[in-house]
Design an enzyme around this catalytic site. Structure first.
Site, mmCIF file in Angstrom:
data_model
loop_
_atom_site.group_PDB
_atom_site.id
_atom_site.type_symbol
_atom_site.label_atom_id
_atom_site.label_comp_id
_atom_site.label_asym_id
_atom_site.label_seq_id
_atom_site.Cartn_x
_atom_site.Cartn_y
_atom_site.Cartn_z
ATOM 1 N N HIS A 84 2.623 13.687 -3.055
ATOM 2 C CA HIS A 84 2.698 12.804 -3.084
ATOM 3 C C HIS A 84 3.372 11.578 -4.296
ATOM 4 C CE1 HIS A 84 -1.023 11.065 -5.255
ATOM 5 N NE2 HIS A 84 -1.606 12.303 -5.074
ATOM 6 N N ASP A 86 2.643 8.236 -4.063
ATOM 7 C CA ASP A 86 1.656 6.945 -4.074
ATOM 8 C C ASP A 86 0.846 7.232 -5.487
ATOM 9 O OD1 ASP A 86 0.006 8.237 -2.790
ATOM 10 O OD2 ASP A 86 -1.129 6.955 -2.589
ATOM 11 N N ASP A 115 -0.930 12.700 -11.492
ATOM 12 C CA ASP A 115 -1.626 12.270 -10.143
ATOM 13 C C ASP A 115 -0.549 11.675 -9.539
ATOM 14 O OD1 ASP A 115 -2.481 12.380 -7.649
ATOM 15 O OD2 ASP A 115 -4.666 10.914 -8.235
ATOM 16 N N GLU A 149 -1.342 9.116 0.009
ATOM 17 C CA GLU A 149 -2.322 10.081 -0.247
ATOM 18 C C GLU A 149 -3.765 9.253 -0.622
ATOM 19 O OE1 GLU A 149 -4.154 13.397 -2.652
ATOM 20 O OE2 GLU A 149 -3.819 11.460 -3.114
ATOM 21 N N GLU A 150 -3.770 8.266 -1.956
ATOM 22 C CA GLU A 150 -4.396 7.796 -2.543
ATOM 23 C C GLU A 150 -4.977 6.760 -1.889
ATOM 24 O OE1 GLU A 150 -5.230 8.945 -4.962
ATOM 25 O OE2 GLU A 150 -3.716 9.202 -6.635
ATOM 26 N N ASP A 173 -1.534 19.235 -7.143
ATOM 27 C CA ASP A 173 -1.947 17.606 -7.561
ATOM 28 C C ASP A 173 -3.384 17.796 -7.981
ATOM 29 O OD1 ASP A 173 -2.456 15.007 -7.514
ATOM 30 O OD2 ASP A 173 -2.559 15.371 -5.255
ATOM 31 N N HIS A 440 -6.422 8.513 -12.603
ATOM 32 C CA HIS A 440 -7.014 7.600 -12.436
ATOM 33 C C HIS A 440 -7.739 6.418 -13.208
ATOM 34 C CE1 HIS A 440 -8.002 9.134 -7.914
ATOM 35 N NE2 HIS A 440 -6.946 8.905 -8.243
#
EC number: 3.4.13.-
Length: 469
Positions: A84, A86, A115, A149-150, A173, A440
Protein backbone atom coordinates in the site's frame (compact mmCIF):
# COMPACT_ATOMS: atom_id res chain seq x y z
CA UNK A 1 24.89 -13.68 -4.23
CA UNK A 2 21.59 -11.86 -3.70
CA UNK A 3 23.02 -9.09 -1.53
CA UNK A 4 25.77 -8.49 -4.09
CA UNK A 5 23.12 -8.18 -6.78
CA UNK A 6 21.20 -5.60 -4.77
CA UNK A 7 24.37 -3.52 -4.39
CA UNK A 8 24.21 -2.79 -8.12
CA UNK A 9 20.79 -1.16 -7.66
CA UNK A 10 21.17 0.73 -4.37
CA UNK A 11 21.25 4.23 -5.85
CA UNK A 12 18.21 3.49 -8.03
CA UNK A 13 16.30 2.07 -5.06
CA UNK A 14 16.94 5.22 -3.05
CA UNK A 15 15.92 7.55 -5.86
CA UNK A 16 12.64 5.75 -6.54
CA UNK A 17 11.87 5.57 -2.84
CA UNK A 18 12.53 9.30 -2.36
CA UNK A 19 10.10 10.09 -5.16
CA UNK A 20 7.37 7.99 -3.56
CA UNK A 21 8.01 9.40 -0.08
CA UNK A 22 7.68 12.95 -1.41
CA UNK A 23 3.98 12.37 -2.13
CA UNK A 24 1.68 13.25 0.78
CA UNK A 25 -0.58 10.27 0.21
CA UNK A 26 -2.91 10.79 3.17
CA UNK A 27 -6.60 10.02 2.71
CA UNK A 28 -8.67 13.20 2.33
CA UNK A 29 -12.39 12.51 2.15
CA UNK A 30 -13.24 16.17 1.54
CA UNK A 31 -11.26 16.00 -1.72
CA UNK A 32 -12.50 12.60 -2.84
CA UNK A 33 -13.99 12.15 -6.33
CA UNK A 34 -14.35 9.50 -9.00
CA UNK A 35 -10.87 10.39 -10.21
CA UNK A 36 -9.45 10.46 -6.68
CA UNK A 37 -11.54 7.99 -4.64
CA UNK A 38 -9.73 8.64 -1.35
CA UNK A 39 -8.16 11.97 -2.23
CA UNK A 40 -5.50 13.22 -4.65
CA UNK A 41 -2.46 12.14 -2.62
CA UNK A 42 -3.10 8.38 -2.66
CA UNK A 43 -4.02 8.54 -6.36
CA UNK A 44 -0.76 10.36 -7.11
CA UNK A 45 1.24 7.69 -5.27
CA UNK A 46 -0.55 4.93 -7.19
CA UNK A 47 0.21 6.65 -10.49
CA UNK A 48 3.84 7.03 -9.42
CA UNK A 49 4.16 3.25 -9.05
CA UNK A 50 2.60 2.75 -12.49
CA UNK A 51 5.09 5.23 -13.93
CA UNK A 52 8.21 3.49 -12.64
CA UNK A 53 6.79 0.10 -13.63
CA UNK A 54 6.14 1.25 -17.20
CA UNK A 55 9.62 2.80 -17.28
CA UNK A 56 11.02 -0.63 -16.45
CA UNK A 57 8.93 -2.46 -19.03
CA UNK A 58 6.26 -3.99 -16.80
CA UNK A 59 2.56 -4.11 -17.54
CA UNK A 60 0.12 -2.29 -15.27
CA UNK A 61 -3.61 -2.53 -14.65
CA UNK A 62 -5.65 0.15 -12.89
CA UNK A 63 -8.85 -0.56 -10.96
CA UNK A 64 -10.95 2.60 -10.63
CA UNK A 65 -7.93 4.67 -9.47
CA UNK A 66 -8.17 3.16 -5.98
CA UNK A 67 -6.01 0.09 -6.52
CA UNK A 68 -4.08 -1.60 -9.27
CA UNK A 69 -1.25 -3.94 -10.06
CA UNK A 70 2.14 -4.27 -11.70
CA UNK A 71 2.48 -7.45 -13.75
CA UNK A 72 5.54 -9.64 -14.28
CA UNK A 73 6.37 -13.28 -14.90
CA UNK A 74 4.45 -16.01 -16.68
CA UNK A 75 2.56 -19.17 -15.83
CA UNK A 76 -0.84 -20.41 -14.75
CA UNK A 77 -0.62 -19.48 -11.07
CA UNK A 78 -0.45 -15.97 -9.64
CA UNK A 79 1.82 -14.99 -6.78
CA UNK A 80 0.69 -11.82 -5.03
CA UNK A 81 2.79 -9.12 -3.39
CA UNK A 82 0.28 -6.90 -1.60
CA UNK A 83 1.50 -3.37 -0.86
CA UNK A 84 0.00 0.00 0.00
CA UNK A 85 1.11 3.53 -0.80
CA UNK A 86 -1.24 5.50 1.46
CA UNK A 87 0.11 6.74 4.79
CA UNK A 88 -1.30 7.98 8.07
CA UNK A 89 -1.20 11.73 8.78
CA UNK A 90 2.24 12.97 9.77
CA UNK A 91 1.19 14.58 13.04
CA UNK A 92 3.32 17.12 14.87
CA UNK A 93 6.78 17.13 16.39
CA UNK A 94 8.91 16.03 13.45
CA UNK A 95 12.53 17.19 13.28
CA UNK A 96 12.20 17.52 9.49
CA UNK A 97 9.50 17.84 6.84
CA UNK A 98 7.81 14.39 6.83
CA UNK A 99 7.20 14.59 3.08
CA UNK A 100 10.62 15.91 2.10
CA UNK A 101 12.78 12.81 2.61
CA UNK A 102 16.04 13.28 4.46
CA UNK A 103 18.77 10.84 3.43
CA UNK A 104 21.70 10.52 5.84
CA UNK A 105 24.68 8.17 5.75
CA UNK A 106 22.65 5.34 7.22
CA UNK A 107 18.92 6.11 7.04
CA UNK A 108 16.00 7.66 5.15
CA UNK A 109 13.62 9.77 7.26
CA UNK A 110 10.04 10.47 6.08
CA UNK A 111 6.46 9.40 6.66
CA UNK A 112 5.95 5.99 5.05
CA UNK A 113 9.54 4.75 5.11
CA UNK A 114 8.46 1.76 7.20
CA UNK A 115 4.72 1.75 6.52
CA UNK A 116 4.66 0.89 3.70
CA UNK A 117 6.54 2.75 0.98
CA UNK A 118 10.03 1.51 1.85
CA UNK A 119 8.99 -2.17 1.85
CA UNK A 120 6.93 -1.61 -1.32
CA UNK A 121 9.97 -0.33 -3.21
CA UNK A 122 12.11 -3.17 -1.80
CA UNK A 123 9.65 -5.78 -3.05
CA UNK A 124 9.29 -4.01 -6.40
CA UNK A 125 13.04 -4.03 -6.92
CA UNK A 126 13.24 -7.73 -6.08
CA UNK A 127 10.89 -8.40 -9.00
CA UNK A 128 12.71 -5.89 -11.22
CA UNK A 129 16.12 -7.41 -10.55
CA UNK A 130 14.91 -10.95 -11.27
CA UNK A 131 13.26 -9.76 -14.46
CA UNK A 132 16.45 -8.05 -15.61
CA UNK A 133 18.33 -11.29 -14.88
CA UNK A 134 16.08 -12.87 -17.54
CA UNK A 135 15.00 -15.67 -15.21
CA UNK A 136 12.59 -18.33 -16.39
CA UNK A 137 9.44 -17.46 -14.46
CA UNK A 138 7.06 -20.26 -13.50
CA UNK A 139 4.45 -17.99 -11.91
CA UNK A 140 2.86 -14.69 -12.79
CA UNK A 141 3.67 -11.93 -10.31
CA UNK A 142 1.03 -9.38 -9.38
CA UNK A 143 2.33 -6.52 -7.26
CA UNK A 144 -1.04 -5.34 -5.97
CA UNK A 145 -1.05 -1.73 -4.78
CA UNK A 146 -3.72 -0.28 -2.52
CA UNK A 147 -4.45 3.29 -1.48
CA UNK A 148 -6.71 2.89 1.57
CA UNK A 149 -4.98 0.38 3.83
CA UNK A 150 -4.71 2.82 6.72
CA UNK A 151 -8.47 3.44 6.82
CA UNK A 152 -11.22 1.24 5.40
CA UNK A 153 -9.52 -1.04 2.86
CA UNK A 154 -11.83 0.22 0.13
CA UNK A 155 -8.96 -0.44 -2.27
CA UNK A 156 -8.63 -4.20 -1.85
CA UNK A 157 -12.37 -4.56 -1.41
CA UNK A 158 -12.88 -3.03 -4.85
CA UNK A 159 -9.88 -4.79 -6.39
CA UNK A 160 -10.94 -8.32 -5.51
CA UNK A 161 -14.50 -7.75 -6.71
CA UNK A 162 -13.26 -8.15 -10.28
CA UNK A 163 -9.59 -9.14 -10.25
CA UNK A 164 -7.87 -12.50 -9.98
CA UNK A 165 -7.09 -13.75 -6.48
CA UNK A 166 -3.49 -14.95 -6.07
CA UNK A 167 -2.98 -18.53 -4.92
CA UNK A 168 -0.15 -17.47 -2.61
CA UNK A 169 1.38 -14.21 -1.55
CA UNK A 170 2.85 -11.94 1.05
CA UNK A 171 2.44 -8.39 2.31
CA UNK A 172 5.73 -6.57 3.00
CA UNK A 173 4.09 -4.61 5.79
CA UNK A 174 5.23 -6.00 9.13
CA UNK A 175 8.29 -7.87 10.39
CA UNK A 176 10.66 -10.70 9.57
CA UNK A 177 10.96 -13.66 9.73
CA UNK A 178 7.20 -13.82 8.94
CA UNK A 179 3.80 -13.15 10.47
CA UNK A 180 1.59 -16.21 10.11
CA UNK A 181 -1.37 -14.94 12.10
CA UNK A 182 -3.19 -11.64 12.58
CA UNK A 183 -5.87 -10.69 15.07
CA UNK A 184 -9.39 -9.84 14.07
CA UNK A 185 -9.84 -6.10 13.64
CA UNK A 186 -13.05 -4.13 14.07
CA UNK A 187 -13.88 -0.45 14.14
CA UNK A 188 -17.03 0.95 15.70
CA UNK A 189 -18.38 4.25 16.98
CA UNK A 190 -19.94 4.72 20.39
CA UNK A 191 -22.37 7.60 19.86
CA UNK A 192 -24.02 9.75 22.49
CA UNK A 193 -27.61 10.11 21.34
CA UNK A 194 -29.36 11.60 24.35
CA UNK A 195 -28.96 15.14 25.64
CA UNK A 196 -29.56 15.99 29.29
CA UNK A 197 -31.13 19.24 30.46
CA UNK A 198 -29.51 21.38 33.13
CA UNK A 199 -31.97 22.85 35.61
CA UNK A 200 -29.40 25.43 36.71
CA UNK A 201 -26.62 27.08 34.76
CA UNK A 202 -23.60 24.76 35.02
CA UNK A 203 -20.31 25.95 36.51
CA UNK A 204 -18.51 24.65 33.44
CA UNK A 205 -19.87 23.98 29.96
CA UNK A 206 -17.90 21.81 27.55
CA UNK A 207 -18.34 23.59 24.23
CA UNK A 208 -16.25 21.22 22.12
CA UNK A 209 -13.69 18.45 22.30
CA UNK A 210 -11.56 16.89 19.57
CA UNK A 211 -8.83 14.28 19.61
CA UNK A 212 -7.45 11.87 17.00
CA UNK A 213 -7.78 11.37 13.25
CA UNK A 214 -7.53 7.61 12.73
CA UNK A 215 -9.05 4.61 14.47
CA UNK A 216 -5.73 2.76 14.27
CA UNK A 217 -3.59 5.46 15.89
CA UNK A 218 -3.32 6.48 19.53
CA UNK A 219 -4.13 10.22 19.41
CA UNK A 220 -1.26 12.47 20.43
CA UNK A 221 -3.27 15.67 20.85
CA UNK A 222 -6.56 16.67 22.45
CA UNK A 223 -8.24 20.06 22.68
CA UNK A 224 -11.22 21.04 24.83
CA UNK A 225 -13.04 24.37 24.85
CA UNK A 226 -14.68 25.01 28.22
CA UNK A 227 -16.90 27.94 29.17
CA UNK A 228 -16.02 28.74 32.79
CA UNK A 229 -18.60 30.56 34.91
CA UNK A 230 -16.17 31.38 37.72
CA UNK A 231 -12.87 30.33 39.33
CA UNK A 232 -10.96 30.31 36.03
CA UNK A 233 -7.62 30.60 37.83
CA UNK A 234 -8.39 27.59 40.03
CA UNK A 235 -9.18 25.43 37.01
CA UNK A 236 -5.95 26.42 35.28
CA UNK A 237 -3.91 25.66 38.40
CA UNK A 238 -5.64 22.31 38.87
CA UNK A 239 -4.97 21.46 35.23
CA UNK A 240 -1.27 22.22 35.62
CA UNK A 241 -1.17 20.07 38.75
CA UNK A 242 -2.92 17.25 36.90
CA UNK A 243 -0.36 17.36 34.08
CA UNK A 244 2.49 17.16 36.58
CA UNK A 245 0.95 14.32 38.56
CA UNK A 246 0.25 12.24 35.44
CA UNK A 247 3.51 13.11 33.67
CA UNK A 248 1.80 14.34 30.51
CA UNK A 249 2.36 17.54 28.59
CA UNK A 250 -0.24 20.21 27.92
CA UNK A 251 -1.16 23.85 28.09
CA UNK A 252 -4.06 26.17 28.75
CA UNK A 253 -5.01 29.48 27.17
CA UNK A 254 -7.99 31.79 27.51
CA UNK A 255 -9.56 32.78 24.21
CA UNK A 256 -12.48 35.26 24.22
CA UNK A 257 -13.46 34.18 27.70
CA UNK A 258 -13.34 30.45 26.87
CA UNK A 259 -10.73 28.21 28.48
CA UNK A 260 -8.86 26.13 25.90
CA UNK A 261 -7.17 23.05 27.36
CA UNK A 262 -4.66 21.03 25.37
CA UNK A 263 -2.94 17.73 26.13
CA UNK A 264 -0.04 16.22 24.20
CA UNK A 265 0.26 12.44 24.23
CA UNK A 266 2.32 9.87 22.36
CA UNK A 267 1.06 8.48 19.07
CA UNK A 268 1.69 4.80 18.37
CA UNK A 269 0.04 2.16 16.22
CA UNK A 270 -3.36 1.21 17.54
CA UNK A 271 -2.51 -2.50 17.70
CA UNK A 272 -0.88 -1.90 21.11
CA UNK A 273 -2.31 1.24 22.70
CA UNK A 274 -0.70 0.39 26.04
CA UNK A 275 2.67 1.71 24.84
CA UNK A 276 1.23 5.06 23.76
CA UNK A 277 -0.25 7.99 25.65
CA UNK A 278 -3.85 8.71 24.64
CA UNK A 279 -4.13 12.49 24.87
CA UNK A 280 -7.91 12.41 24.50
CA UNK A 281 -8.58 10.02 27.36
CA UNK A 282 -6.25 11.92 29.67
CA UNK A 283 -7.97 15.22 28.93
CA UNK A 284 -11.37 13.65 29.56
CA UNK A 285 -10.00 12.25 32.81
CA UNK A 286 -9.18 15.79 33.92
CA UNK A 287 -12.56 17.12 32.80
CA UNK A 288 -14.15 14.51 35.06
CA UNK A 289 -12.96 16.61 38.02
CA UNK A 290 -15.13 19.57 36.92
CA UNK A 291 -18.81 20.14 37.59
CA UNK A 292 -19.73 20.08 33.89
CA UNK A 293 -23.07 20.50 32.17
CA UNK A 294 -25.00 17.22 32.32
CA UNK A 295 -24.61 16.16 28.69
CA UNK A 296 -20.86 16.66 28.85
CA UNK A 297 -20.70 15.03 32.27
CA UNK A 298 -22.40 11.93 30.87
CA UNK A 299 -19.93 11.82 28.00
CA UNK A 300 -16.94 12.17 30.30
CA UNK A 301 -18.39 9.61 32.71
CA UNK A 302 -18.65 7.09 29.88
CA UNK A 303 -14.94 7.45 29.20
CA UNK A 304 -14.13 7.00 32.87
CA UNK A 305 -16.35 3.95 33.23
CA UNK A 306 -15.37 2.06 30.08
CA UNK A 307 -12.27 3.47 28.40
CA UNK A 308 -9.68 5.31 30.51
CA UNK A 309 -6.68 3.14 31.41
CA UNK A 310 -8.33 0.08 29.86
CA UNK A 311 -6.20 -1.05 26.92
CA UNK A 312 -7.33 -4.67 26.91
CA UNK A 313 -11.11 -4.41 26.98
CA UNK A 314 -11.33 -4.89 30.74
CA UNK A 315 -13.81 -2.12 31.45
CA UNK A 316 -16.01 -3.05 28.49
CA UNK A 317 -16.20 -6.64 29.70
CA UNK A 318 -14.22 -7.89 26.70
CA UNK A 319 -10.97 -9.06 28.30
CA UNK A 320 -9.84 -12.23 26.49
CA UNK A 321 -6.50 -13.96 25.89
CA UNK A 322 -5.12 -16.88 23.89
CA UNK A 323 -1.59 -18.27 23.90
CA UNK A 324 -1.35 -18.05 20.10
CA UNK A 325 -2.48 -14.46 19.48
CA UNK A 326 -2.51 -12.80 22.89
CA UNK A 327 -4.99 -10.25 24.26
CA UNK A 328 -7.95 -8.28 23.06
CA UNK A 329 -6.86 -4.64 22.67
CA UNK A 330 -8.98 -1.50 22.50
CA UNK A 331 -7.74 1.76 21.03
CA UNK A 332 -9.87 4.89 21.31
CA UNK A 333 -8.49 6.59 18.21
CA UNK A 334 -11.07 9.35 17.66
CA UNK A 335 -12.97 11.41 20.23
CA UNK A 336 -15.28 14.29 19.31
CA UNK A 337 -17.88 16.31 21.19
CA UNK A 338 -19.84 19.50 20.71
CA UNK A 339 -22.56 21.01 22.84
CA UNK A 340 -25.15 20.73 20.05
CA UNK A 341 -24.80 17.12 18.94
CA UNK A 342 -23.11 15.37 21.85
CA UNK A 343 -20.09 13.12 21.53
CA UNK A 344 -18.56 10.12 19.79
CA UNK A 345 -15.81 7.63 20.58
CA UNK A 346 -14.19 5.91 17.59
CA UNK A 347 -12.82 2.56 18.74
CA UNK A 348 -10.44 0.10 17.09
CA UNK A 349 -10.78 -3.32 18.74
CA UNK A 350 -8.43 -6.21 17.91
CA UNK A 351 -9.12 -9.74 19.05
CA UNK A 352 -7.54 -13.22 18.93
CA UNK A 353 -9.03 -16.43 17.60
CA UNK A 354 -11.83 -17.77 19.79
CA UNK A 355 -13.14 -14.37 20.91
CA UNK A 356 -16.91 -14.08 20.38
CA UNK A 357 -16.90 -10.63 18.84
CA UNK A 358 -20.53 -10.31 17.76
CA UNK A 359 -21.83 -11.69 21.04
CA UNK A 360 -19.58 -9.37 23.06
CA UNK A 361 -20.53 -6.29 21.06
CA UNK A 362 -24.25 -7.08 21.33
CA UNK A 363 -23.96 -7.42 25.09
CA UNK A 364 -22.02 -4.15 25.38
CA UNK A 365 -24.51 -2.40 23.12
CA UNK A 366 -27.36 -3.43 25.40
CA UNK A 367 -25.48 -2.33 28.50
CA UNK A 368 -24.78 1.21 27.30
CA UNK A 369 -28.18 1.84 25.74
CA UNK A 370 -29.66 2.84 29.11
CA UNK A 371 -26.86 5.40 29.47
CA UNK A 372 -27.89 7.18 26.27
CA UNK A 373 -25.28 5.67 23.96
CA UNK A 374 -25.51 3.51 20.85
CA UNK A 375 -23.04 1.66 18.64
CA UNK A 376 -22.48 1.90 14.90
CA UNK A 377 -20.30 -0.92 13.61
CA UNK A 378 -17.91 -0.01 10.82
CA UNK A 379 -15.75 -2.86 9.59
CA UNK A 380 -15.02 -6.24 11.14
CA UNK A 381 -12.26 -8.50 9.83
CA UNK A 382 -11.99 -11.94 11.40
CA UNK A 383 -8.62 -13.35 12.55
CA UNK A 384 -6.29 -14.74 9.88
CA UNK A 385 -3.99 -17.73 10.36
CA UNK A 386 -1.60 -19.89 8.32
CA UNK A 387 -0.12 -22.99 9.94
CA UNK A 388 3.49 -22.51 10.97
CA UNK A 389 4.60 -25.72 9.22
CA UNK A 390 3.03 -24.78 5.87
CA UNK A 391 5.63 -25.37 3.08
CA UNK A 392 5.00 -21.93 1.55
CA UNK A 393 5.63 -20.19 4.87
CA UNK A 394 8.69 -22.31 5.54
CA UNK A 395 10.14 -21.37 2.15
CA UNK A 396 9.90 -17.66 3.01
CA UNK A 397 11.40 -18.20 6.44
CA UNK A 398 14.28 -20.20 4.98
CA UNK A 399 15.13 -17.34 2.62
CA UNK A 400 15.23 -15.01 5.62
CA UNK A 401 17.48 -17.40 7.54
CA UNK A 402 19.83 -17.84 4.60
CA UNK A 403 20.31 -14.08 4.37
CA UNK A 404 20.56 -13.32 8.10
CA UNK A 405 21.59 -16.45 9.98
CA UNK A 406 18.72 -15.79 12.39
CA UNK A 407 16.57 -18.80 13.38
CA UNK A 408 13.71 -16.85 14.98
CA UNK A 409 10.35 -18.56 14.47
CA UNK A 410 7.37 -16.94 12.70
CA UNK A 411 4.84 -15.40 15.05
CA UNK A 412 1.46 -13.64 15.21
CA UNK A 413 0.65 -9.95 15.65
CA UNK A 414 -2.16 -7.62 16.60
CA UNK A 415 -1.74 -5.60 13.43
CA UNK A 416 -3.58 -6.23 10.21
CA UNK A 417 -2.05 -6.45 6.74
CA UNK A 418 -3.29 -7.12 3.23
CA UNK A 419 -2.07 -10.71 3.68
CA UNK A 420 -5.43 -11.54 5.25
CA UNK A 421 -7.07 -11.02 1.85
CA UNK A 422 -5.51 -14.31 0.73
CA UNK A 423 -6.35 -17.78 2.02
CA UNK A 424 -2.64 -18.47 2.15
CA UNK A 425 -1.07 -15.07 2.69
CA UNK A 426 1.45 -13.95 5.29
CA UNK A 427 3.14 -10.70 6.24
CA UNK A 428 6.84 -10.86 5.39
CA UNK A 429 9.11 -8.00 6.52
CA UNK A 430 10.38 -5.49 6.13
CA UNK A 431 11.27 -4.73 9.77
CA UNK A 432 13.97 -6.73 11.54
CA UNK A 433 14.31 -7.56 15.21
CA UNK A 434 16.70 -4.64 15.71
CA UNK A 435 14.59 -2.11 13.76
CA UNK A 436 13.19 0.85 15.67
CA UNK A 437 9.44 0.70 15.14
CA UNK A 438 8.29 4.25 14.43
CA UNK A 439 5.29 3.29 12.31
CA UNK A 440 2.57 5.92 12.83
CA UNK A 441 4.99 8.02 14.90
CA UNK A 442 7.04 11.15 14.31
CA UNK A 443 10.49 10.89 12.69
CA UNK A 444 9.68 7.57 11.03
CA UNK A 445 12.71 6.15 9.24
CA UNK A 446 14.20 3.07 7.61
CA UNK A 447 17.90 2.31 7.61
CA UNK A 448 19.66 1.70 4.32
CA UNK A 449 20.87 -1.62 5.70
CA UNK A 450 17.30 -2.66 6.47
CA UNK A 451 16.02 -1.54 3.07
CA UNK A 452 18.71 -3.33 1.07
CA UNK A 453 18.70 -6.48 3.22
CA UNK A 454 14.92 -6.73 2.83
CA UNK A 455 15.32 -6.45 -0.93
CA UNK A 456 17.83 -9.33 -0.83
CA UNK A 457 15.47 -11.51 1.19
CA UNK A 458 12.61 -10.80 -1.20
CA UNK A 459 14.91 -11.64 -4.10
CA UNK A 460 15.81 -15.06 -2.75
CA UNK A 461 12.26 -15.92 -1.67
CA UNK A 462 10.74 -14.96 -5.04
CA UNK A 463 13.45 -16.88 -6.87
CA UNK A 464 12.70 -20.03 -4.84
CA UNK A 465 8.93 -19.76 -5.21
CA UNK A 466 8.39 -18.25 -8.65
CA UNK A 467 11.37 -19.15 -10.86
CA UNK A 468 12.22 -22.43 -12.59
CA UNK A 469 15.49 -23.87 -11.29
Amino acid sequence: MWRDKVKEYEDFILEDLKGLLSIESVREDDKASAENPVGPGPRQALDYMYKIAERDGFGTHDVDHIAGRIEAGKGDDVFGILCHVDVVPAGDGWDSDPFNPVVTDDKIIARGTLDDKGPTIAAYYAVKILNEMNVNWKKRIHIIIGTDEESDWKCTERYFQTEEMPELGFAPDAEFPAIHGEKGISTFDVIQNEKADDQDEPEYELRSFVSGQRYNMVPDEAIANVAVKENMTDVIQNFEQYLNEHDVEGESVVDSGVLVLKVQGKAVHGMDPSIGVNAGLYLLNFLATLNLDKTAANFVAFSERYLFESHFGEKMGMKFHTDVMGDVTTNVGIITYDNQDGGKFGINLRYPEGFEFEESLTRFKGEIQSLGFSIELGKNQTPHYVEKDDPFLQSLVQAYRNQTGDDTEPYTIGGGTYARNLDKGVAFGAMFSDSEDLMHQKNEYITKKQLFNATSIYLESLYKLCVEE
